[in-house]
Structures are given as C-alpha cells and as structure tokens.
Scaffold this motif. Sequence first.
Motif, short mmCIF file in Angstrom:
data_model
loop_
_atom_site.label_atom_id
_atom_site.label_comp_id
_atom_site.label_asym_id
_atom_site.label_seq_id
_atom_site.Cartn_x
_atom_site.Cartn_y
_atom_site.Cartn_z
N GLY A 1 64.64 1.08 -42.64
CA GLY A 1 64.02 2.16 -41.89
C GLY A 1 63.64 1.70 -40.49
O GLY A 1 63.24 2.51 -39.66
N TYR A 2 63.77 0.39 -40.20
CA TYR A 2 63.39 -0.11 -38.87
C TYR A 2 64.22 0.58 -37.78
O TYR A 2 65.44 0.71 -37.90
CB TYR A 2 63.55 -1.64 -38.79
CG TYR A 2 63.41 -2.11 -37.36
CD1 TYR A 2 62.15 -2.14 -36.76
CD2 TYR A 2 64.52 -2.42 -36.58
CE1 TYR A 2 62.01 -2.48 -35.42
CE2 TYR A 2 64.39 -2.77 -35.24
CZ TYR A 2 63.14 -2.80 -34.67
OH TYR A 2 63.00 -3.12 -33.35
N GLY A 3 63.56 0.94 -36.69
CA GLY A 3 64.18 1.75 -35.64
C GLY A 3 65.57 1.33 -35.20
O GLY A 3 66.48 2.14 -35.17
N GLY B 1 70.95 7.06 -32.94
CA GLY B 1 71.36 7.41 -31.58
C GLY B 1 71.26 6.23 -30.64
O GLY B 1 71.96 6.17 -29.62
N LYS B 2 70.41 5.28 -30.96
CA LYS B 2 70.06 4.23 -30.01
C LYS B 2 71.13 3.14 -29.94
O LYS B 2 72.15 3.30 -29.27
CB LYS B 2 68.68 3.68 -30.39
CG LYS B 2 68.01 2.87 -29.32
CD LYS B 2 66.60 2.49 -29.73
CE LYS B 2 65.87 1.71 -28.67
NZ LYS B 2 65.81 2.31 -27.34
N LYS B 3 70.89 2.02 -30.60
CA LYS B 3 71.82 0.90 -30.46
C LYS B 3 73.19 1.22 -31.07
O LYS B 3 74.23 0.83 -30.54
CB LYS B 3 71.23 -0.36 -31.10
CG LYS B 3 69.81 -0.71 -30.62
CD LYS B 3 69.77 -1.22 -29.20
CE LYS B 3 68.35 -1.67 -28.83
NZ LYS B 3 68.20 -2.17 -27.49
N GLU C 1 75.81 0.51 -21.40
CA GLU C 1 75.21 -0.82 -21.23
C GLU C 1 73.76 -0.88 -21.70
O GLU C 1 73.04 0.11 -21.66
CB GLU C 1 75.29 -1.24 -19.75
CG GLU C 1 76.71 -1.31 -19.22
CD GLU C 1 77.58 -2.33 -19.93
OE1 GLU C 1 77.04 -3.31 -20.50
OE2 GLU C 1 78.81 -2.16 -19.95
N HIS C 2 73.36 -2.10 -22.07
CA HIS C 2 71.98 -2.37 -22.53
C HIS C 2 71.11 -2.59 -21.29
O HIS C 2 70.69 -3.72 -21.03
CB HIS C 2 72.02 -3.62 -23.43
CG HIS C 2 70.77 -3.84 -24.21
ND1 HIS C 2 70.43 -5.07 -24.74
CD2 HIS C 2 69.77 -3.01 -24.57
CE1 HIS C 2 69.28 -4.98 -25.38
NE2 HIS C 2 68.86 -3.75 -25.30
N MET C 3 70.89 -1.53 -20.54
CA MET C 3 70.25 -1.66 -19.24
C MET C 3 69.14 -0.63 -19.03
O MET C 3 69.30 0.54 -19.38
CB MET C 3 71.27 -1.45 -18.11
CG MET C 3 72.30 -2.55 -17.99
SD MET C 3 73.45 -2.17 -16.66
CE MET C 3 74.48 -3.62 -16.71
N SER D 1 67.13 -8.03 -25.87
CA SER D 1 65.98 -7.40 -26.52
C SER D 1 64.76 -8.29 -26.40
O SER D 1 64.84 -9.50 -26.61
CB SER D 1 66.29 -7.13 -27.99
OG SER D 1 67.25 -6.11 -28.07
N ALA D 2 63.64 -7.68 -26.06
CA ALA D 2 62.35 -8.37 -25.91
C ALA D 2 62.35 -9.39 -24.76
O ALA D 2 61.69 -10.41 -24.82
CB ALA D 2 61.90 -9.02 -27.21
N CYS D 3 63.10 -9.08 -23.70
CA CYS D 3 63.13 -9.96 -22.52
C CYS D 3 62.69 -9.22 -21.25
O CYS D 3 62.95 -9.69 -20.15
CB CYS D 3 64.50 -10.57 -22.35
SG CYS D 3 64.89 -11.72 -23.67
N PHE E 1 60.79 6.07 -25.40
CA PHE E 1 60.78 4.60 -25.33
C PHE E 1 60.43 4.05 -26.70
O PHE E 1 59.47 4.51 -27.33
CB PHE E 1 59.74 4.11 -24.33
CG PHE E 1 59.87 4.72 -22.96
CD1 PHE E 1 61.02 4.50 -22.20
CD2 PHE E 1 58.85 5.49 -22.43
CE1 PHE E 1 61.14 5.07 -20.93
CE2 PHE E 1 58.97 6.05 -21.16
CZ PHE E 1 60.11 5.84 -20.41
N PHE E 2 61.20 3.07 -27.13
CA PHE E 2 60.90 2.37 -28.37
C PHE E 2 60.58 0.94 -27.94
O PHE E 2 61.43 0.07 -27.95
CB PHE E 2 62.13 2.44 -29.29
CG PHE E 2 61.92 1.83 -30.65
CD1 PHE E 2 60.99 2.34 -31.54
CD2 PHE E 2 62.68 0.74 -31.05
CE1 PHE E 2 60.82 1.78 -32.79
CE2 PHE E 2 62.51 0.18 -32.31
CZ PHE E 2 61.58 0.70 -33.18
N GLY E 3 59.35 0.75 -27.49
CA GLY E 3 59.02 -0.48 -26.77
C GLY E 3 58.32 -1.51 -27.63
O GLY E 3 57.63 -1.19 -28.60
C1 LIG Z 1 65.25 -1.32 -30.12
C2 LIG Z 1 65.41 -2.52 -29.70
O1 LIG Z 1 65.35 -2.69 -28.35
P1 LIG Z 1 64.80 -3.64 -27.20
O2 LIG Z 1 64.08 -4.82 -27.81
O3 LIG Z 1 66.00 -4.04 -26.42
O4 LIG Z 1 63.82 -2.79 -26.41
C3 LIG Z 1 65.69 -3.57 -30.67
O5 LIG Z 1 66.15 -4.62 -30.26
O6 LIG Z 1 65.48 -3.34 -31.87
#
Ligand SMILES: C=C(OP(=O)(O)O)C(=O)O
Length: 660
Positions: A266-268, A274-276, A295-297, A319-321, A365-367
Amino acid sequence: MPETDSGSIKVMEESRIPARLLKNERPNFITAPLSTTPALFDHTRVIYGDFNALPNKVRHYVEENVRLCKPDTIHICDGSERENELLTYILQKDGIIKKLPKYNNCWLAKTDPADVARVERLTYISSDLQRDTVPMPKYGAKSQLGNWMSPDDMDNELNMRFPDCMKGRTMFIIPFSMGPLGSPMSKIGIQLTDSAYVVASMRIMTRMGTNILQALKDDNFVKCLHSVGRPLPLTSPLHNNWPCYPKMTLVAHLPERNEICSFGSGYGGNSLLGKKCFALRIGSILGHREGWLAEHMLILGIENKTTGVKKYIAAAFPSACGKTNLAMMTPTLSNYKITCVGDDIAWMRFDDKGRLRAINPEAGFFGVAPGTSMKTNPIAMQTIKANTIFTNVAETSDGGVFWEGLEKEIEQGVKIKSWLGDEDWKKEESDRPAAHANSRFCTPAEQCPIMDPAWEDPQGVPIDAIIFGGRRPTGVPLVYESFNWQHGVFIGASMRSESTAAAEHVAKQIMHDPFAMRPFFGYNFGDYLKHWLSFGQKDGLVLPKIFHVNWFRKGGPNNSFLWPGFGENARVLDWIVRRCNNEDIAKKTAIGYVPKFDSLNLEGLEEPVDLDALFSLPREFWENEVNAIYKYFDEQVNDDLPKEIIGELKNLEQRIHTEL
Ligand SMILES: C=C(OP(=O)(O)O)C(=O)O
Ligand SMILES: Nc1nc2c(ncn2[C@@H]2O[C@H](COP(=O)(O)OP(=O)(O)O)[C@@H](O)[C@H]2O)c(=O)[nH]1
Ligand SMILES: [Mn+2]
C-alpha cells in the motif's frame, strides 16, 4: 481496533454506522447512488456509481478484473466531497487513518512496518524482448538498470496473485489524468484498487473523477490494477490494521499492454500508480516512442525581481535528495522569487519553436517528512496544514505531527508518540527515530502558497536549464556546468548518489543513479541515452544548459555538510541563471565550468563557507570516479552504450590526467 477490516462500503447498512455518526456527524453518502445488479457479476452485488455509463473500453477493463479479483462491491469514484467523506469514514472505521485535530482535515496513517518504501527488487518490466527493457549486462552480472521478466513468467506471477484477491472488499475505479485535463501533453489512466487509502491519496496526487471519463470518451488509457493482496476474511492478523502482503509484493509493468499491475503493497511509490509507475516508467516508454521526455525532475520558476526576467529550471535528484525542498525553496537572496511548478516528475517536449516545455503531471506532493521544518522548508510547512494525509510520522499529544527536524518547533510539555507506537518518545532515551525515515506527507499542490501561475498551463513552461544532482559526501563540487548538451547527457549518465530510505537499499552506499532514473527507467537505458542525445543532433532546438549540483559535500572537523543548503541554494540558482544569460562568470576545469572567483554570491551568508573545500577536485577521487563509471558502463550498459558517451568519458579521463 478491529482485527479484520471490512474494506467495503457495506458500511452503508445503517445498522453498522456508529450512533455518533447517525446523530449529527452522519455522512451524507447514505444517499449515494446505488444499484444492485446481480445479473452482471454473480459475486459482486453492490455498485456505487453508474456502471453502464462507463466508456466501453473502461467497462471491459473493469469487467475483466472484477471477474478476476471478485470484489464484493464496485465503487466508481466521482471525485466528489461526499465521496471523500465516505473514504475517510471507511478508513477511520478500519483503523487505518486517524484524525489529527490540531489541523484542518489532516490524517495520520501508519503502515505495516514491513511496507514503508518502494521495493525496487520486486519491481519488474515485462516485454517480449529483454533488451527492449534492459541492456544485457556483461559477465553474467545482474542488471541494476531495471528488472525484466518474460511475458509468460509474468502471466504466471500475476495468476498466482490476482485471482480472488479482492474478495470481501470494494474495488474502487479511479479515472485520473496525469497533467491538466485537456493539455496535449496529458495522459489518462484508470486505476482499480481495493485500498481506500490509495483512493484518498490519488485524489490528492492526480486529477480524478467523473469529468476524466467524459474527457476520455472511448480512447485508450493506461490500465492500472492494484491490490493490497488481503482478501476477506483474513487468514492472519494485520499489523496496524494495514493490509499488505510483503512476501508476495510485485510491481509489474506491461508496456506492450499499456498496463501496470501492483500487488501486496500500500506504500505510495508502489500503490499510487499514476506516479512512479505510470508517469515515469510507462511515461518514459511513451516519451521514447512519441518524441518527448518523462523525467524524475522538479520544475521551478525563478524570477529576478529587479529585471523582471523569469526562467524555469528542471532538476533531477534521486529520491530523498532534495527535489521537493528545491522546488519550494525560500531564497535567501532577496532579489529572487521562486515559484513551484512540480516537485517530482516532469513531462517535457520541444515545441514547434524549438523550446523545451514541461508540465508537472501530478496535482499533489508526496514529500519526505523528516527534515521538513519552518527553517528548511516553510512553504511545505504551510502547504501541509490542511487536507493532508501523513504516513508513518510520529504524533503529538496536542493532536499534531512530529518528525526528525521539528525538535525546535514543538511546544513545551507536548508528548510524542513514535510511528512505531512508543509512548512519550524521547530522542535521548530512544534508539529508534520518532518518524520513519521515509515517512511522507501527501498534500494538494494548489495549497502551496508559491505555486507558479502557469503550473497548470496546458502548454507547459519553457525550460532554460536542467540540473542533475545527488548526495556526494566527497569529491563532487557544489556546482558545475557542462560544456555542451552531449557532455551534459554524459553528466546525467554518470550520476552517482548515496542511497536513502526511499527504497529498500542499505543506506549510505554510493550507487550509480543515472538521471536519478535508475529505479524508473521503462526501457533500455542505452536507448534512453540515444533519445537524449538525439535532441543535440537536431537543428532548430533551443537546448537548455545542463548543470550538476551537490548540496551534500562533507568536510571540516566534524565531517558535516560544507554548504548550508535549502534557501541558500538560491545562490547556486543565481549563478545558473546568470550563466543562462551568458555572463562571463565561468572557469573551465577538467570536469566542466565552475564559478569564477567571486562570482558565486555569498553576501549575507550567516556562517562562512569553505569554498576551497566545496570546489576542490581531488585528482585521486576523480580517477576513481572515472574508473567506477567505466566499470559501470561496461558491465551494465555494455553493447548498448552510445559511442558519444564513452567518448565523453575518455575525454574526461584525459582532462583529469592533464589538468588535475
Ligand atoms: C515517491 C517517491 O518519491 P521521491 O522520494 O523522489 O520524492 C519515492 O521514492 O517513493
Ligand atoms: N543538507 C541538506 N539537506 C537537504 C537539502 N535539501 C533537502 N535536504 C534533505 O533531504 C531529504 C529529502 O529531501 P526532499 O526534498 O524531500 O527530497 P526528494 O525526495 O528528492 O523530493 C530531507 O530530509 C531534506 O531535509 C539541502 O539543500 N541540504
Ligand atoms: Mn519529493
């Protein structure tokens, strides 16, 4: 808390509605349109929404999967407020989310601790030819550029998972658009899911609802099937009431069928398809085929308030950078204004004037929560005050949230309960963090106070610069510029970064992550490189300048970050913008152009920075770097590596040899 969740809108039976709700908080979904159609499916009796009004292709897709997954109930999502009330009611009743009274319409979800991040090793792409998906690694090495599975094996794997997987549950049908509805760059998907959490999150992250079906008519769409993999009745208890099946998790992409099938998580990143999955993996394939880029931008606008000149920049970090943070930054240089177009994904296409135009295909945003604070990202803090779903963060005794980085912003006497349920959690006494390192907020973009006025422009915004970056504790300077497009593509191809909690890798190893796309390539990375290079070989295109940044270099007595980062990154953006205006502020080095002495604006910096340490190019480091890239290209990209890229690597090696 219930041991078993109902996952079903059978809750509409009045007898099961708590008295509290019946009195005054009764949600008005009781009047929801219902039809009972025993003739249609022998196992699925209740339908919310008008099944017969679905476009033909959608109806067939749903029928096929209702027969396969056998949900009790079908719910066609209309995107309404009433529906959202129903979703939050179900989610609360099932003990999956809890209200955070300190804020307006905010919710806390805690997952099974085994379902907290993307699972890259269980993410597959299936195509007839393996080489369409991944380059053939050399020496029998395992491909790090994606996992391929043959269509036959994939069919077997799917057949082991999906039949009957939604028994006792509701199948939600989510029509959604990636990109503003009606934009020539947008694409439509239909996600089927048995998770109300996914519906509530997709409602934030995408444009979803009945109007999407009207726009779709009988066109094709990306098929997205998702199940948590826990039919009812449950055969074993859930953790945190969070249904998932980690042992059987599979995130499958079938580009030849325009289809994504995700099971068990269930993790996003694994479930918000739709996302990744769609916007990056399937999107990159569509882009390759149709001549554009997925792109992942992040995308940001940067306006010089003195001259009124505004530019747009796209930046790829793993991710997470730091994408979300850069996209929302509050610049410490007062003559700049930053606006946000998107924080994670860019769909870009050269228009008929040769300008690269980008849209953000998402609507929310899924931050990453940890590290977000009034000091680092006040804009995100304002955005998440309402209508936000938090996942795996800690909660506070005053009904709010907490995570690492908020220590100075929590009121005296307020107690913290960690994401794992440790009551009265204290940093000094605990050996585990308050919030999971990959805990997230899911929040609507329109709430972000600095959204760019053109963020939903169907034509997209014109991109002037592209930035690559990663977490590099040593050797890589704060910023450098490529010599030209081809060299820039090489810089993207050679990206490396320290691993983070966004996926299952053991943290703190330097991994190759070309274009920050390693986990998200939908097709052969060699072909991807050729696609990027092809734009440099076309006439009439206004090619953005390409840069590389590193906010994460460490040094000094405590081996701490050498650069303050966050809002101070505006100083680097300033240099980049001035380079886009062709200012003479760049000095040639072996790896690219770096700021000339004094050209980086450091005025008003609170603490002095060690520019020598931030920009030094240690010869030994760069020799090792070149060797690591040779090895990676040779083993991983092998015969699919374009000659231009190996040529760039040889040139870099030569320059390091003679210039460092
Ligand atoms: C949704 C994500 O995105 P990001 O960490 O690139 O924001 C992920 O890596 O699970
Ligand atoms: N030191 C430092 N950390 C940063 C910077 N930008 C982001 N981070 C941290 O990196 C983590 C991930 O950032 P985020 O913007 O969410 O990354 P994303 O996943 O690429 O969007 C968070 O903990 C941030 O606080 C920066 O400029 N400097
Ligand atoms: Mn992000």
